[in-house]
Design an enzyme around this catalytic site. Structure first.
Site, PDB file in Angstrom:
ATOM      1  N   HIS A   1      11.874  28.075  19.265  1.00 13.26           N
ATOM      2  CA  HIS A   1      13.269  28.420  19.553  1.00 13.26           C
ATOM      3  C   HIS A   1      13.460  28.871  20.994  1.00 13.26           C
ATOM      4  O   HIS A   1      12.540  29.376  21.648  1.00 13.26           O
ATOM      5  CB  HIS A   1      13.719  29.576  18.653  1.00 13.26           C
ATOM      6  CG  HIS A   1      13.658  29.260  17.191  1.00 13.26           C
ATOM      7  ND1 HIS A   1      13.582  30.239  16.226  1.00 13.26           N
ATOM      8  CD2 HIS A   1      13.649  28.080  16.510  1.00 13.26           C
ATOM      9  CE1 HIS A   1      13.535  29.673  15.030  1.00 13.26           C
ATOM     10  NE2 HIS A   1      13.569  28.362  15.171  1.00 13.26           N
TER      11      HIS A   1
ATOM     12  N   GLN B   1      17.636  44.158  23.489  1.00 14.03           N
ATOM     13  CA  GLN B   1      17.643  44.051  22.021  1.00 14.03           C
ATOM     14  C   GLN B   1      16.211  44.025  21.522  1.00 14.03           C
ATOM     15  O   GLN B   1      15.351  43.411  22.159  1.00 14.03           O
ATOM     16  CB  GLN B   1      18.382  42.762  21.612  1.00 14.03           C
ATOM     17  CG  GLN B   1      18.458  42.507  20.106  1.00 14.03           C
ATOM     18  CD  GLN B   1      19.229  41.236  19.790  1.00 14.03           C
ATOM     19  OE1 GLN B   1      20.373  41.078  20.250  1.00 14.03           O
ATOM     20  NE2 GLN B   1      18.643  40.341  19.014  1.00 14.03           N
TER      21      GLN B   1
ATOM     22  N   ASP C   1      14.439  25.090  10.823  1.00  6.75           N
ATOM     23  CA  ASP C   1      13.316  24.684  11.682  1.00  6.75           C
ATOM     24  C   ASP C   1      12.773  23.316  11.286  1.00  6.75           C
ATOM     25  O   ASP C   1      12.274  22.565  12.118  1.00  6.75           O
ATOM     26  CB  ASP C   1      12.214  25.725  11.648  1.00  6.75           C
ATOM     27  CG  ASP C   1      12.602  26.994  12.401  1.00  6.75           C
ATOM     28  OD1 ASP C   1      13.667  26.968  13.071  1.00  6.75           O
ATOM     29  OD2 ASP C   1      11.880  28.004  12.315  1.00  6.75           O
TER      30      ASP C   1
ATOM     31  N   LYS D   1      11.014  37.251  26.198  1.00  9.88           N
ATOM     32  CA  LYS D   1      10.595  37.900  24.955  1.00  9.88           C
ATOM     33  C   LYS D   1       9.234  38.559  25.141  1.00  9.88           C
ATOM     34  O   LYS D   1       8.296  37.934  25.630  1.00  9.88           O
ATOM     35  CB  LYS D   1      10.505  36.868  23.820  1.00  9.88           C
ATOM     36  CG  LYS D   1      11.820  36.168  23.542  1.00  9.88           C
ATOM     37  CD  LYS D   1      11.676  35.013  22.572  1.00  9.88           C
ATOM     38  CE  LYS D   1      13.007  34.288  22.434  1.00  9.88           C
ATOM     39  NZ  LYS D   1      12.887  33.051  21.627  1.00  9.88           N
TER      40      LYS D   1
ATOM     41  N   TYR E   1       9.624  42.205  18.664  1.00 11.68           N
ATOM     42  CA  TYR E   1       9.734  41.730  20.044  1.00 11.68           C
ATOM     43  C   TYR E   1      11.037  42.181  20.696  1.00 11.68           C
ATOM     44  O   TYR E   1      12.069  42.282  20.033  1.00 11.68           O
ATOM     45  CB  TYR E   1       9.552  40.222  20.156  1.00 11.68           C
ATOM     46  CG  TYR E   1      10.344  39.358  19.218  1.00 11.68           C
ATOM     47  CD1 TYR E   1      10.041  39.303  17.854  1.00 11.68           C
ATOM     48  CD2 TYR E   1      11.380  38.563  19.679  1.00 11.68           C
ATOM     49  CE1 TYR E   1      10.752  38.497  16.993  1.00 11.68           C
ATOM     50  CE2 TYR E   1      12.094  37.744  18.824  1.00 11.68           C
ATOM     51  CZ  TYR E   1      11.774  37.717  17.483  1.00 11.68           C
ATOM     52  OH  TYR E   1      12.483  36.904  16.631  1.00 11.68           O
TER      53      TYR E   1
HETATM   54  C1  LIG Z   1      17.119  35.642  16.219  1.00 11.94           C
HETATM   55  C2  LIG Z   1      18.213  36.396  15.512  1.00 11.94           C
HETATM   56  C3  LIG Z   1      18.610  36.056  14.227  1.00 11.94           C
HETATM   57  N1  LIG Z   1      19.605  36.772  13.616  1.00 11.94           N
HETATM   58  C4  LIG Z   1      19.977  36.404  12.238  1.00 11.94           C
HETATM   59  C5  LIG Z   1      20.423  34.968  12.079  1.00 11.94           C
HETATM   60  C6  LIG Z   1      19.966  34.618  10.686  1.00 11.94           C
HETATM   61  O1  LIG Z   1      20.950  34.998   9.745  1.00 11.94           O
HETATM   62  C7  LIG Z   1      18.718  35.473  10.472  1.00 11.94           C
HETATM   63  C8  LIG Z   1      17.420  34.713  10.643  1.00 11.94           C
HETATM   64  O2  LIG Z   1      17.487  34.058  11.895  1.00 11.94           O
HETATM   65  P1  LIG Z   1      16.429  32.948  12.241  1.00 11.94           P
HETATM   66  O3  LIG Z   1      16.172  32.081  11.043  1.00 11.94           O
HETATM   67  O4  LIG Z   1      16.865  32.282  13.526  1.00 11.94           O
HETATM   68  O5  LIG Z   1      15.127  33.830  12.498  1.00 11.94           O
HETATM   69  P2  LIG Z   1      13.733  33.286  13.087  1.00 11.94           P
HETATM   70  O6  LIG Z   1      13.411  31.927  12.532  1.00 11.94           O
HETATM   71  O7  LIG Z   1      12.741  34.365  12.932  1.00 11.94           O
HETATM   72  O8  LIG Z   1      14.079  33.080  14.620  1.00 11.94           O
HETATM   73  C9  LIG Z   1      13.341  33.676  15.663  1.00 11.94           C
HETATM   74  O9  LIG Z   1      12.170  32.924  15.751  1.00 11.94           O
HETATM   75  C10 LIG Z   1      11.509  32.808  16.979  1.00 11.94           C
HETATM   76  C11 LIG Z   1      10.122  33.405  16.816  1.00 11.94           C
HETATM   77  C12 LIG Z   1      12.163  33.319  18.171  1.00 11.94           C
HETATM   78  O10 LIG Z   1      11.562  33.366  19.244  1.00 11.94           O
HETATM   79  C13 LIG Z   1      13.547  33.796  18.136  1.00 11.94           C
HETATM   80  O11 LIG Z   1      13.588  35.161  18.511  1.00 11.94           O
HETATM   81  C14 LIG Z   1      14.251  33.632  16.862  1.00 11.94           C
HETATM   82  O12 LIG Z   1      14.901  32.377  16.934  1.00 11.94           O
HETATM   83  O13 LIG Z   1      18.811  36.529  11.443  1.00 11.94           O
HETATM   84  C15 LIG Z   1      20.252  37.829  14.237  1.00 11.94           C
HETATM   85  O14 LIG Z   1      21.180  38.449  13.667  1.00 11.94           O
HETATM   86  N2  LIG Z   1      19.873  38.158  15.514  1.00 11.94           N
HETATM   87  C16 LIG Z   1      18.872  37.492  16.180  1.00 11.94           C
HETATM   88  O15 LIG Z   1      18.549  37.857  17.338  1.00 11.94           O
END
Ligand SMILES: Cc1cn([C@H]2C[C@H](O)[C@@H](COP(=O)(O)OP(=O)(O)O[C@H]3O[C@H](C)C(=O)[C@H](O)[C@H]3O)O2)c(=O)[nH]c1=O
Length: 193
Positions: A57, A41, A165, A67, A127
């Site tokens: 995370h 992915q 977070d 990653k 990533y």
């Molecule tokens: C990670 C991910 C998220 N989502 C959806 C879920 C939420 O509706 C939206 C935002 O997700 P999130 O707030 O978790 O996104 P980040 O805060 O950028 O999270 C990432 O932040 C740090 C840097 C990490 O290493 C991870 O890859 C990941 O957790 O995207 C998806 O549909 N697929 C995914 O693989």
């Protein structure tokens, strides 16, 4: 199994009068350097403000993710925290500055919590991950956990965080799903790559 140490490298850029070309990922070359994981992915995120912190995370097994992180526009401090129970470096971190300009990439294996702080506005991070997203397997640790003590390099910038977070636990109030696999945490720089 895939690589189990943290790698930092910058793929070659072939300059000419138009600009440059770079193979940003080549499975055969990566494997020759021990980066023999399979990515399933690709992710990309855009952060408007400098000082945006995403993380720390991880996804638990059996969908723990390796990653391979790089920056398309802007600049980040990329951070990996060792959360493998029994590791001699549990709760310690390594970090690297990745930017569109330096083209640097960081590989973070399973067993580490990952986060980055943007150091410029309008930063886009790309990533590759080794397991599909699984919300039910997600976990995390606070970005500002004093027991980790990450120096984000934000100066007097007020961090921008997601509500999720801001509510993450500290290391001391969480049980990691990862156990030490005997591989010390090292930041290995591959150069030239
Ligand atoms: C990670 C991910 C998220 N989502 C959806 C879920 C939420 O509706 C939206 C935002 O997700 P999130 O707030 O978790 O996104 P980040 O805060 O950028 O999270 C990432 O932040 C740090 C840097 C990490 O290493 C991870 O890859 C990941 O957790 O995207 C998806 O549909 N697929 C995914 O693989």
């Amino acid at each position: 199994m895939g690589a189990r140490v943290i790698y930092l490298f910058s793929p070659a850029r072939f300059q000419d009068d138009r600009g440059w070309f770079s193979e940003t990922y080549n499975a055969r070359k990566a494997a020759s350097h021990g980066l023999d994981m399979v990515f399933v992915q690709d992710n990309q995120s855009f952060s408007r403000d400098a000082g945006t912190i995403r993380g720390l995370h991880f996804q638990a097994a059996p969908v723990a993710q390796g990653k391979l992180v790089r920056v398309l526009t802007g600049r980040i401090l990329d951070v990996a925290v060792d959360i493998r129970r029994g590791s001699p470096t549990y709760g310690q971190y390594v970090s690297a500055e990745l930017s569109a300009e330096n083209g640097a990439q960081l590989y973070i294996p399973p067993g580490f919590a990952h986060a980055f702080a943007t150091l410029e506005p309008n930063t886009q991070v790309f990533y590759k991950v080794t397991a599909f997203y699984d919300k039910a397997s997600e976990g995390g640790v606070r970005w500002d956990d004093p027991d980790i003590g990450i120096d984000w390099g934000l100066g007097d910038l007020t961090p921008t965080l997601s509500a999720k977070d801001a509510l993450l636990p500290t290391l001391s109030s969480f049980t990691s799903p990862f156990d030490y696999d005997g591989v010390p945490m090292t930041l290995t720089t591959l150069s030239p790559y």
